[in-house]
Scaffold this motif. Structure first.
Motif, PDB file in Angstrom:
ATOM      1  N   ARG A 248      16.836  -7.066  41.217  1.00  0.00           N
ATOM      2  CA  ARG A 248      17.272  -7.502  42.541  1.00  0.00           C
ATOM      3  C   ARG A 248      18.138  -8.758  42.443  1.00  0.00           C
ATOM      4  O   ARG A 248      19.224  -8.834  43.021  1.00  0.00           O
ATOM      5  CB  ARG A 248      16.046  -7.768  43.419  1.00  0.00           C
TER       6      ARG A 248
ATOM      7  N   LEU B  31      14.749  -1.664  47.268  1.00  0.00           N
ATOM      8  CA  LEU B  31      16.190  -1.760  47.029  1.00  0.00           C
ATOM      9  C   LEU B  31      16.948  -0.792  47.932  1.00  0.00           C
ATOM     10  O   LEU B  31      16.467   0.293  48.230  1.00  0.00           O
ATOM     11  CB  LEU B  31      16.499  -1.407  45.563  1.00  0.00           C
TER      12      LEU B  31
ATOM     13  N   ASN C 228      21.455  -8.068  40.991  1.00  0.00           N
ATOM     14  CA  ASN C 228      22.174  -6.987  41.685  1.00  0.00           C
ATOM     15  C   ASN C 228      22.530  -5.844  40.723  1.00  0.00           C
ATOM     16  O   ASN C 228      23.672  -5.392  40.656  1.00  0.00           O
ATOM     17  CB  ASN C 228      23.433  -7.550  42.356  1.00  0.00           C
TER      18      ASN C 228
END
Ligand code: LMR
Length: 398
Positions: free
Chosen positions: A202, A235, A205
């Motif tokens: 996360r 996500l 990215n």
């Protein structure tokens, strides 16, 4: 002559073992090579639920016409539920699309082409080690393939090395993760370790691609989906390759799917248009039979509960074989050295047996396993565990 410059390439290191094993005339041989489940009779039978579904299809199927680039929608919907959970809010929000593929390998090829064509400049990160076909597929589609440590020379999960490397992965790159039953090592992440991976994915990215080829063979059908569901909930975008080869015993029917989750239904439609286009150029329409069988089973309460029982039977047998092998090695003084076999999950075990010992096992004892000491535990004959343990002891001690 047109073919005069064509060189011979070596055979596939895993599939090549099928032939070598078949040609071995020793009646006491062991097949621990290709990842195929064998029952207590040493047979890879067709699950009863599959047989019943096939009979129904034979009676009711009215056409063999094309099914379209994404395959049979019912199959895609039912498989997505199996993977993400029937109550997944993503399904209700129409953020999930499945594209039927010729097996999990077909899904990997499709997603490889998709990354190469639609996410230009993005590389892919594989565990070291990983299933050899991951390496070759992503190389063949022209992606930059890099690795994160997973299991080192000491034959232990190297979680710190994995996390450290993932922290350095360029933003936007794809990271391939094994949902459960890691192939080839059998070492899986704990829930806590998955959370750590998710945090890095996360914060950097990264785009996860989760390969899910052994649902039901680790801790159970629902339990094995834990990490996939964690990532899907956390996500906006996720790629999942799902295979029905092992858990439905449909190996040669080539049954699988690429499941994509996107931020919203509109973006999903864009992605799916690309996938349909790529699939058209690879295989046009996916094969139908295996997917029709899976849809028949998952869409029928009775067949489904029979199948769930059968998967559980296979899972438990593999778990017992793991314990049984360690128990058989213990009186030979090797119990501690091979204790990890009982802790690993799924069909495969990275045993820690060296390449040289693998070769000796094959030539001196007709025990077939893949290099780097990968053994298909699901192929072991439980009635001959002592004999297998003795063969292992002979090459490991001698
Ligand atoms: C394996 O790793 O043995 C299986 O996934 C079968 C295959 O296609 O290699």
């Amino acid at each position: 002559m047109h073919f005069k410059d064509i060189q011979r390439v070596p055979g596939d290191p895993i599939l090549g073992l099928i032939e070598a094993y078949a040609n071995d005339t020793n009646p006491a041989k062991f097949d621990l090579g290709v990842g195929v489940y064998k029952d207590s009779q040493g047979l890879t039978t067709i699950p009863r639920a599959v047989k019943l579904a096939e009979q129904r299809l034979a009676d009711t199927q009215l056409t063999k016409t094309y099914i379209g680039g994404h395959g049979e929608p019912r199959f895609g919907a039912l498989l997505s539920e199996m993977v993400l959970g029937t109550d997944s809010p993503l399904l209700a929000a129409r953020r999930v699309g499945a594209t039927q593929t010729p097996g999990g390998t077909g899904a990997l090829r499709l997603v490889g082409e998709f990354i190469a064509q639609c996410l230009p400049g993005k590389g892919i990160w594989l565990s070291d080690p990983t299933w050899p076909i991951h390496e070759s597929i992503f190389n063949k589609v022209g992606l930059k393939v890099s690795h994160y440590p997973y299991v080192g020379a000491d034959n232990r999960l190297n979680i710190e090395g994995m996390l450290d490397t993932l922290r350095q992965v360029p933003e936007g790159d794809v990271v391939l993760l094994h949902a459960c039953c890691h192939n080839p090592t059998g070492f899986d992440l704990s829930h806590e370790q998955w959370q750590q991976v998710l945090e890095i994915v996360r914060s950097r990215n990264l785009l996860p691609l989760i390969d899910f080829a052994y649902q039901g063979f680790g801790d159970g059908l629902e339990q094995d989906a834990w990490a996939v569901r964690l990532f899907a909930a956390a996500l906006p975008e996720l790629l999942i390759t799902s295979s029905c080869s092992k858990n439905f015993g449909l190996y040669r029917e080539r049954t699988g799917a690429l499941i994509v989750t996107a931020g919203d239904a509109e973006k999903l439609a864009d992605v799916r248009s690309q996938l349909a286009n790529i699939a058209r150029n690879l295989w046009s329409n996916p094969p139908d039979h295996g997917a029709a069988v899976v849809a028949e089973i998952l869409g029928d309460a009775e067949l489904k509960s029979l199948w769930v029982e059968e998967v559980e039977e296979m899972r438990q047998r593999i778990a017992q074989l793991r314990i049984g092998l360690v128990e058989a090695l213990t009186p030979l003084g090797l119990g501690e050295r091979f204790a990890h076999i009982a802790r690993q999950r799924g069909m495969f075990s990275y045993t820690g047996i060296s390449d040289e010992q693998v070769a000796r096992l094959r030539h001196e004892h007709s025990v077939y396993m893949v290099n780097a000491g990968r053994a298909n535990i699901a192929g072991i004959d439980a009635s001959r565990l002592d004999q297998l343990a003795q063969a292992i002891a002979a090459v490991c001690k001698g």
